[in-house]
Scaffold this motif. Sequence first.
Motif: not given
Length: 187
Positions: A137-164
């Motif tokens: 989330e920080f890599e993609h929503l804040h453009q900040q890598n707070i881990r030091g390496n790229i986070t590899e996930l098995c899924s493609q999280p939907d981080i698009a802004e959505k209605s509540m």
Amino acid sequence: MTRKGAILTYTNTVFYPLEPQMEDVKIEDIAHALSQMCRANGHFKTFYSVAQHSINCAQEARERKLSARIQLACLLHDGSEAYIADITRPVKGYLDEYRKIEETLQQVIFAKYGLADLTEQELRQLADIDTDLLYYEFEHLHQQNIRGNITELCSQPDIAEKSMTSVEENFIQMTQLIMNKLRTSYT
């Protein structure tokens, strides 16, 4: 016994966060409240809710081929925040009493949904997914890598802004779907 301070939830349930009862926990309250709470204490560039994060965690668990129990635990892991809000990680570490309240409440929520007996391994899997999503989330929503390496996930999280409302509905549907899977596997 006199119960301590209550809140009134979305479903008009009188809820005692310091003395939570399973019968007072409602998935509608959790989904509604979490869909309206922003991750990162509101500091992302767009609105991204705790409920959406939880949905993404559950989907990551599914893509990692983890059990329906872990998927449900991932979906509900921030459920206590629906009743007591959240405190940022750097501050929470200094608030022992808050963490006790949060843990008790989270255990009641897990118990309500058949997860009271999560093993240490299951809890580690849950914590790993939660942390991996945080970094993503920080890599993609804040453009900040707070881990030091790229986070590899098995899924493609939907981080698009959505209605509540859509996130709230999705959270409830996913809960029902996973609960049905669990019921089927027990019969």
